[in-house]
Enzyme design. Structure first.
Site, mmCIF file in Angstrom:
data_model
loop_
_atom_site.group_PDB
_atom_site.id
_atom_site.type_symbol
_atom_site.label_atom_id
_atom_site.label_comp_id
_atom_site.label_asym_id
_atom_site.label_seq_id
_atom_site.Cartn_x
_atom_site.Cartn_y
_atom_site.Cartn_z
ATOM 1 N N GLY A 84 -10.215 1.924 -7.230
ATOM 2 C CA GLY A 84 -10.778 0.853 -6.414
ATOM 3 C C GLY A 84 -9.881 -0.333 -6.186
ATOM 4 N N GLY A 128 -6.820 -0.362 -4.536
ATOM 5 C CA GLY A 128 -5.946 -0.282 -3.367
ATOM 6 C C GLY A 128 -6.399 -1.210 -2.254
ATOM 7 C CB CYS A 182 -9.437 1.534 -2.259
ATOM 8 S SG CYS A 182 -10.596 2.523 -3.219
ATOM 9 N N GLY A 215 -2.245 1.141 -7.458
ATOM 10 C CA GLY A 215 -3.077 0.154 -6.792
ATOM 11 C C GLY A 215 -3.089 -1.196 -7.485
ATOM 12 C CE1 TYR A 265 -1.729 2.769 3.319
ATOM 13 C CE2 TYR A 265 -2.633 0.554 3.047
ATOM 14 C CZ TYR A 265 -2.225 1.757 2.492
ATOM 15 O OH TYR A 265 -2.310 1.956 1.141
ATOM 16 N NE ARG A 269 -7.994 10.824 -2.326
ATOM 17 C CZ ARG A 269 -8.143 9.690 -3.006
ATOM 18 N NH1 ARG A 269 -9.218 8.944 -2.814
ATOM 19 N NH2 ARG A 269 -7.240 9.305 -3.881
#
Length: 497
Positions: free
Chosen positions: A314, A316, A319, A359, A405, A418
């Site tokens: 969490g 990033g 994210c 991250g 991105y 994932r």
């Protein structure tokens, strides 16, 4: 009843490093950033190490074969994203492994019977002006000649002219035999005043090209991460779904190390994946696992057979797992606890399992903090997405250049594999966003500055290696007022032109 942790969930931005004694040897030129990539026993050397503690994230917007080559030149490693067909990921790995330091596999090739129009169309796709002419038009075919932009005039030479009429034939080329060293190849380039030197085997098949323009690039990258055959090293991400098919294909392509790409690693799905690797390949195949945020998760993955453990959930920049699920942990707290568990495991068993901080890093200085807290190397997404070498588009928005991105948990990536929910469903809700990051230029220029910052900070602490940094660093918590004090304040800054 639920269990409550006593400590707050801390981030890297809440800490500062406290300077220590610096000897006369504490100069950036004397600092080593070499660090282990995979586990090793006490008294032994790790099978794989990094020359710099940076790896690029398993993300569509970050890590393809171009990023992998660029980062390996600097001494780091890319994990090519796995949210793509197996064949395409394996092909990217193979492209990286086709590079030797200074030796380039020709990706612009034609046959003698092709036309100039065919050549120009091919060059639009590859962007390269030097083209190998081989019998079958492949990069490893029998070399019959070379054609460069000096051999024709696009506005005057008819497009239907055959390549055979324009090329420099093999009999007029200076070539080197397969097995030539890079030093020997470069000497020949300079002695014969060549721009390109083809390397051919005993059957006249093309094996590589060596370019004069790459010479300065080669001598400017002394830390290149190479395997025993002088090829760039590369990693690849896998998931916990199709690993039985994906892993053999990646190994056949020459991958050096694998990493399970998952939103949360403390799961039976990762254990099954690791057990498959160990049963089929033993310890020959190196694979990292994660992500986890506490000692329990670390021990679970180590016992399952992980070669390194990735830390962070969490944190990033793209994210939103914490917003969507309410799970995760401040990255500093996670790294501190997992590093302590790693050290305890090493003391108890004599087996050192590196940890990767993934991250939570917004500024370069926080990289040094993460390393001081115990991370052996750092995985970055946003940091690398800004560079020329990332696979995304550069756009001009509101007068500023940016690059696209997006997260693997976004609808754009659709990487549902994932998320270990135990079913083969599509992505039900997003855990990542689609965004832009400010364009920053070349990877080499930016990484050079970042590494100099890390080394300079280590010198301020009197540490000449990452193990010394982890052993001797002192860190202090910073108040919210202290954070403000750390930046420019109480002045009127001049406009930057």
């Amino acid at each position: 009843m639920a269990h409550y942790l006593d400590d707050q969930s801390r981030t890297f931005s809440e800490f500062l490093l406290v300077p220590g004694y610096s000897s006369a040897e504490a100069e950036t030129a004397n600092v080593s950033l070499k660090t282990p990539l995979v586990k090793y026993k006490k008294g032994q050397k790790p099978a794989l190490s990094l020359n710099i503690p940076l790896v690029s994230a398993v993300m569509q917007a970050v890590s393809d074969n171009h990023m992998a080559v660029a980062l390996a030149r600097e001494g780091g490693l890319s994990f090519i994203y796995g949210s793509q067909p197996i064949e395409r990921q394996a092909a990217m790995v193979a492209k990286v492994k086709s590079y030797k330091a200074g030796f380039v596999s020709s990706d612009t090739n034609v046959k003698p019977g092709d036309t100039l129009a065919d050549l120009l169309e091919l060059q639009k796709k590859t962007g390269h002006s030097t083209t190998a002419v081989t019998e079958d038009g492949t990069a490893s075919g029998k070399l019959l000649g070379l054609i460069t932009s000096r051999d024709y005039q696009p506005d005057k030479t008819p497009g239907q002219t055959k390549i055979s009429a324009l090329m420099t034939p093999f009999t007029d080329l200076v070539c080197a035999p397969d097995g030539v060293s890079l030093q020997e190849a470069n000497d020949l380039l300079w002695e014969r005043k060549l721009n390109v030197l083809p390397v051919v085997d005993k059957k006249q098949r093309l094996t590589a090209l060596v370019f004069r323009k790459d010479y300065n690039q080669y001598i400017g990258h002394p830390n290149g991460l190479l395997d025993e055959r002088k090829r760039y090293m590369v990693g690849a991400g896998i998931n916990t779904r199709d690993y039985a098919e994906r892993v053999p294909a990646l190994i056949a392509a020459g991958v050096d190390v694998l990493c399970i790409d998952s939103s949360e690693g403390h799961s039976e799905w990762q254990k099954r994946t690791l057990e498959f690797i160990r049963k089929k390949y033993g310890d020959k195949v190196k694979i990292g696992a994660g992500n986890v945020v506490d000692a329990e998760g670390f021990r679970f993955l180590v016992e399952a057979g992980a070669d390194f453990v990735k830390v962070g959930i969490g944190g990033g920049s793209i994210c939103i797992t914490r917003e969507q699920k309410g799970i995760g942990r401040g990255q500093a707290s996670a790294v501190i606890e997992v590093a302590k568990a790693r050290d305890e495991h090493y003391k108890k068993t004599g087996l050192y399992v590196p940890i990767c901080s993934d991250g939570g890093i917004a500024h370069d200085y926080q990289m040094t903090i993460a390393l001081a807290m115990g991370a052996d190397f750092l995985m970055h997404g946003r940091y690398f997405a800004r560079f020329d070498e990332s696979p995304t588009s550069k756009l001009l928005i509101n007068g500023n250049y940016v690059k696209e991105y997006w997260g693997e948990g976004s609808n754009r990536a659709r990487n549902w594999q994932r998320y270990d929910h135990g079913d083969n469903s599509q992505l039900i809700f997003e855990e990542g966003i689609d965004s832009y990051v400010p364009y920053a230029g070349s990877l080499h220029d930016n990484v050079t500055v970042t590494l100099n910052k890390i080394k300079a900070t280590m010198c301020n602490l009197g540490a000449l290696s990452i193990p010394e940094l982890q052993r001797d660093a002192k860190l202090t918590l910073v108040s919210s007022i202290g954070i403000i004090e750390g930046g420019a304040h109480d002045v009127v800054q001049k406009d930057r032109k």
